[in-house]
Design a protein around this motif. Sequence first.
Motif, PDB file in Angstrom:
ATOM      1  N   GLY A 135       0.818  -1.208   0.000  1.00 41.10           N
ATOM      2  CA  GLY A 135       0.000   0.000   0.000  1.00 41.10           C
ATOM      3  C   GLY A 135       0.848   1.253   0.000  1.00 41.10           C
ATOM      4  N   PRO A 136       0.209   2.410   0.125  1.00 40.44           N
ATOM      5  CA  PRO A 136       0.939   3.687   0.073  1.00 40.44           C
ATOM      6  C   PRO A 136       1.969   3.830   1.181  1.00 40.44           C
ATOM      7  N   ALA A 137       1.748   3.194   2.325  1.00 39.51           N
ATOM      8  CA  ALA A 137       2.680   3.343   3.447  1.00 39.51           C
ATOM      9  C   ALA A 137       3.985   2.589   3.212  1.00 39.51           C
ATOM     10  N   THR A 138       4.013   1.683   2.267  1.00 44.33           N
ATOM     11  CA  THR A 138       5.220   0.909   1.965  1.00 44.33           C
ATOM     12  C   THR A 138       5.539   1.058   0.484  1.00 44.33           C
ATOM     13  N   ASP A 139       6.677   0.500   0.107  1.00 46.11           N
ATOM     14  CA  ASP A 139       7.074   0.499  -1.308  1.00 46.11           C
ATOM     15  C   ASP A 139       6.658  -0.785  -2.012  1.00 46.11           C
ATOM     16  N   LEU A 140       5.771  -1.555  -1.397  1.00 44.41           N
ATOM     17  CA  LEU A 140       5.405  -2.859  -1.939  1.00 44.41           C
ATOM     18  C   LEU A 140       4.065  -2.787  -2.646  1.00 44.41           C
ATOM     19  N   VAL A 141       3.993  -3.419  -3.804  1.00 47.20           N
ATOM     20  CA  VAL A 141       2.750  -3.498  -4.558  1.00 47.20           C
ATOM     21  C   VAL A 141       1.883  -4.636  -4.039  1.00 47.20           C
ATOM     22  N   ARG A 142       2.525  -5.722  -3.611  1.00 49.76           N
ATOM     23  CA  ARG A 142       1.796  -6.880  -3.077  1.00 49.76           C
ATOM     24  C   ARG A 142       2.377  -7.247  -1.721  1.00 49.76           C
ATOM     25  N   ARG A 143       1.592  -7.964  -0.946  1.00 51.64           N
ATOM     26  CA  ARG A 143       2.080  -8.417   0.356  1.00 51.64           C
ATOM     27  C   ARG A 143       3.213  -9.430   0.184  1.00 51.64           C
ATOM     28  N   LYS A 144       4.080  -9.469   1.179  1.00 50.59           N
ATOM     29  CA  LYS A 144       5.213 -10.387   1.172  1.00 50.59           C
ATOM     30  C   LYS A 144       5.296 -11.099   2.517  1.00 50.59           C
ATOM     31  N   ILE A 145       5.690 -12.356   2.479  1.00 52.47           N
ATOM     32  CA  ILE A 145       6.069 -13.084   3.690  1.00 52.47           C
ATOM     33  C   ILE A 145       7.590 -13.120   3.721  1.00 52.47           C
ATOM     34  N   VAL A 146       8.187 -12.470   4.709  1.00 53.30           N
ATOM     35  CA  VAL A 146       9.646 -12.372   4.825  1.00 53.30           C
ATOM     36  C   VAL A 146      10.088 -13.213   6.010  1.00 53.30           C
ATOM     37  N   THR A 147      10.978 -14.159   5.758  1.00 52.44           N
ATOM     38  CA  THR A 147      11.471 -15.052   6.806  1.00 52.44           C
ATOM     39  C   THR A 147      12.982 -14.947   6.879  1.00 52.44           C
ATOM     40  N   VAL A 164      11.968 -14.681   0.831  1.00 51.15           N
ATOM     41  CA  VAL A 164      10.842 -13.779   0.567  1.00 51.15           C
ATOM     42  C   VAL A 164       9.836 -14.500  -0.315  1.00 51.15           C
ATOM     43  N   LEU A 165       8.573 -14.521   0.135  1.00 48.93           N
ATOM     44  CA  LEU A 165       7.479 -15.159  -0.599  1.00 48.93           C
ATOM     45  C   LEU A 165       6.514 -14.065  -1.040  1.00 48.93           C
ATOM     46  N   ASP A 166       6.235 -14.008  -2.327  1.00 55.04           N
ATOM     47  CA  ASP A 166       5.396 -12.960  -2.903  1.00 55.04           C
ATOM     48  C   ASP A 166       3.949 -13.445  -3.029  1.00 55.04           C
ATOM     49  N   GLU A 167       3.003 -12.555  -2.731  1.00 56.43           N
ATOM     50  CA  GLU A 167       1.583 -12.906  -2.852  1.00 56.43           C
ATOM     51  C   GLU A 167       1.159 -12.834  -4.322  1.00 56.43           C
ATOM     52  N   HIS A 168       1.700 -13.722  -5.095  1.00 63.36           N
ATOM     53  CA  HIS A 168       1.395 -13.767  -6.525  1.00 63.36           C
ATOM     54  C   HIS A 168       1.820 -15.139  -7.050  1.00 63.36           C
ATOM     55  N   PRO A 169       0.991 -15.779  -7.857  1.00 66.47           N
ATOM     56  CA  PRO A 169      -0.294 -15.304  -8.415  1.00 66.47           C
ATOM     57  C   PRO A 169      -1.520 -15.653  -7.568  1.00 66.47           C
ATOM     58  N   THR A 170      -1.337 -16.224  -6.382  1.00 66.34           N
ATOM     59  CA  THR A 170      -2.483 -16.613  -5.552  1.00 66.34           C
ATOM     60  C   THR A 170      -2.408 -15.876  -4.224  1.00 66.34           C
ATOM     61  N   PRO A 171      -3.562 -15.655  -3.551  1.00 66.80           N
ATOM     62  CA  PRO A 171      -3.545 -14.984  -2.245  1.00 66.80           C
ATOM     63  C   PRO A 171      -2.834 -15.830  -1.191  1.00 66.80           C
ATOM     64  N   LEU A 172      -2.472 -15.182  -0.101  1.00 68.94           N
ATOM     65  CA  LEU A 172      -1.819 -15.885   0.991  1.00 68.94           C
ATOM     66  C   LEU A 172      -2.785 -16.853   1.662  1.00 68.94           C
ATOM     67  N   ARG A 173      -2.253 -17.989   2.074  1.00 67.76           N
ATOM     68  CA  ARG A 173      -3.042 -19.005   2.779  1.00 67.76           C
ATOM     69  C   ARG A 173      -2.439 -19.250   4.159  1.00 67.76           C
ATOM     70  N   PRO A 174      -3.222 -19.880   5.068  1.00 66.78           N
ATOM     71  CA  PRO A 174      -2.692 -20.108   6.416  1.00 66.78           C
ATOM     72  C   PRO A 174      -1.412 -20.932   6.453  1.00 66.78           C
ATOM     73  N   THR A 175      -1.268 -21.856   5.507  1.00 65.74           N
ATOM     74  CA  THR A 175      -0.080 -22.713   5.537  1.00 65.74           C
ATOM     75  C   THR A 175       1.142 -22.070   4.891  1.00 65.74           C
ATOM     76  N   ASP A 176       0.980 -20.917   4.252  1.00 69.51           N
ATOM     77  CA  ASP A 176       2.118 -20.289   3.581  1.00 69.51           C
ATOM     78  C   ASP A 176       3.209 -19.881   4.569  1.00 69.51           C
ATOM     79  N   GLU A 177       2.796 -19.304   5.694  1.00 66.50           N
ATOM     80  CA  GLU A 177       3.788 -18.899   6.692  1.00 66.50           C
ATOM     81  C   GLU A 177       4.521 -20.117   7.247  1.00 66.50           C
ATOM     82  N   TYR A 178       3.778 -21.189   7.499  1.00 71.56           N
ATOM     83  CA  TYR A 178       4.410 -22.410   8.011  1.00 71.56           C
ATOM     84  C   TYR A 178       5.402 -22.961   6.985  1.00 71.56           C
ATOM     85  N   THR A 179       4.993 -22.981   5.718  1.00 67.54           N
ATOM     86  CA  THR A 179       5.874 -23.489   4.664  1.00 67.54           C
ATOM     87  C   THR A 179       7.130 -22.637   4.558  1.00 67.54           C
ATOM     88  N   ALA A 180       6.956 -21.313   4.639  1.00 68.64           N
ATOM     89  CA  ALA A 180       8.120 -20.426   4.572  1.00 68.64           C
ATOM     90  C   ALA A 180       9.054 -20.655   5.755  1.00 68.64           C
TER      91      ALA A 180
END
Length: 613
Positions: free
Chosen positions: A248-260, A273-289
């Motif tokens: 969003g405007p408060a950051t320099d990111l166009v899409r959400r990121k999972i940073v580990t 770094v996991l990018d929210e593209h081409p699918t939305p984030l899911r509950p297991t994404d953070e665990y996988t990262a």
Amino acid sequence: MTAHLPANSPHLRLLDDILIRTATQAGFETASILVEDGARGVFIPLPHNGSHSSPLRVLPEDPLVRRALASTEPIVASDRALTHVSPRETDFARVVLLRVSDPGSSPVRLLLLGDSRPGVEFTTQHSTALLALRPLVDSAALTVLDAEEQRRRRRDLEHGRLLADERAAVVERLDDAVATADTMSAIVRVCAELTGKAVVLFDLRERMITAAGPHSAGRVSMPSLGTILRSYPPDATVGPKPIVLSAGPATDLVRRKIVTPIVERGELFGWLVLDEHPTPLRPTDEYTAARSARRIGSQFLIQRRIARVAWNAKSALTRQLVDGTGVQEDLAASGEYLGVNTEAQRVLVFIQVPDGEAEGLDHAMVEHLENSLGVEVLSTRGSEGLLLLVESSDDVGSVVSVSRVKTAVAQATAELCPPPGLIAGVSSVCEPAAFSRAYREAREVVKCMDRFSERSTHRILSVDDLGPARVFLANGDVAALRHYADDVLGPILVDDPGCADLLRTLQCWFDTGRSPRGAAHQLGVHENTVRLRLSRVRAMIGLDVVGNAADQLSIQTALLVLRFQGHPALAVLDRREEGEMGLDHAVGDRTGTAVSPPGCDRIRPGANRPNAG
């Protein structure tokens, strides 16, 4: 708050029947149960009549609600007296609120009666009937709430089971990737496949190590790590847990990121770094990262151990090559195992550094030279300094190879070692059988520079720069050598501009291979001027610089001493050549290579010869 029951649930049918009878007995058209939702801070209708959601939301601060909570009697009012936080479900002309739950019970439950007919009287008989039905209404409401709570728990258990199955699948896939490929790129690729998103691994220098998308084809697009980390929460600690960065405007990111962060045994190795593209984030994404980051951290540790073992093995092989202590067949076998060509011609570099500064310099120096020269560099570290064996390319001559090595060492020392203090001697290109001799010669060069000059800057010279005189300079008495230079060149060491020109002419004549034309070109004068100056030198010092080889060796040795001492007349040549080469603290040699100047221990012209001139 709850998991709603299906429309055909017997509990909902029972509640619906009781609410209809209650509304009829109280003289109202509709009846519903308002239940306190503590999480959202409102009262919401309990589903009934097959309706699982209602837009009606009532604030606890509403005066009518407060009156109902403080009373055991029905509270009658117009609908306009009831404060809503969402559109009304029905426009009521009158409403009745009655608390049906016991004091202190949770959640709080209210009976809401609504009627669209204005002017209908709420009688004592209606109130009595309503109070008689209150326990039955609350019992039915509690039954529905309990049933919904049981349904929610079953749903959570099922969701937990499915989540556990998904996490088990993640662990199994990562285990297979490590067992099959055992590389960081394989782990990143599996992480991308499991999440269906683009994944990038960065190292601590913010370089992209490897990347993978949800499909094998296609390029992964990702902002730089610096851009991503600028959106990192300022109060967040760098640990092994993933953090979801907003877009969003408060950051320099166009899409959400999972940073580990890749953290293993308390040490940070990089970032996944996991990018929210081409699918939305899911509950297991953070665990996988998180699990992928742990596996990658283990790979960093393993590769570092392997690199350390290989480095130590190469260092031992380098020491054997220089010492000449190993059997040739054994050295060749060790080189083949380590991927080292033991038959290659190499340039030997001996670097003397201040005490305590050699630690870590060997790794950085090898990396810098290999990147700049594109050849293999071996190293070993001893008590006296650092020794490098730089592979010589077959497509260039010996002079060019030495020149390139000197330039690369000069650039590396300028970048890696803050002056003063580093001294380096560079051998000529030699076969493996001559490494021992090359080491002795490079040490003699370093010893010459160390004896005759202070460590005010980096100094790099080759064996060819000094010639055979290095043995004399490295082992002779320093005071005697200074007197020797004064005895040989004393008549032209006076403080006179003409004598300074004679010294510079001598040096340029030797540097250009005793060529009057080459010396004239360097000095910017005519060839005849060079010849006249050489004749004048012979007349002044009594040595035949042009025709006698012994006299030439004597004069060249004396010039070396003066250059090491930083004689002003010769320092002008050093500064001119370092400006031409574009390297700080450099002295040009006969090959055109920029190297560091020898010495700052300047002497006064004509010193030790009071009668000079």
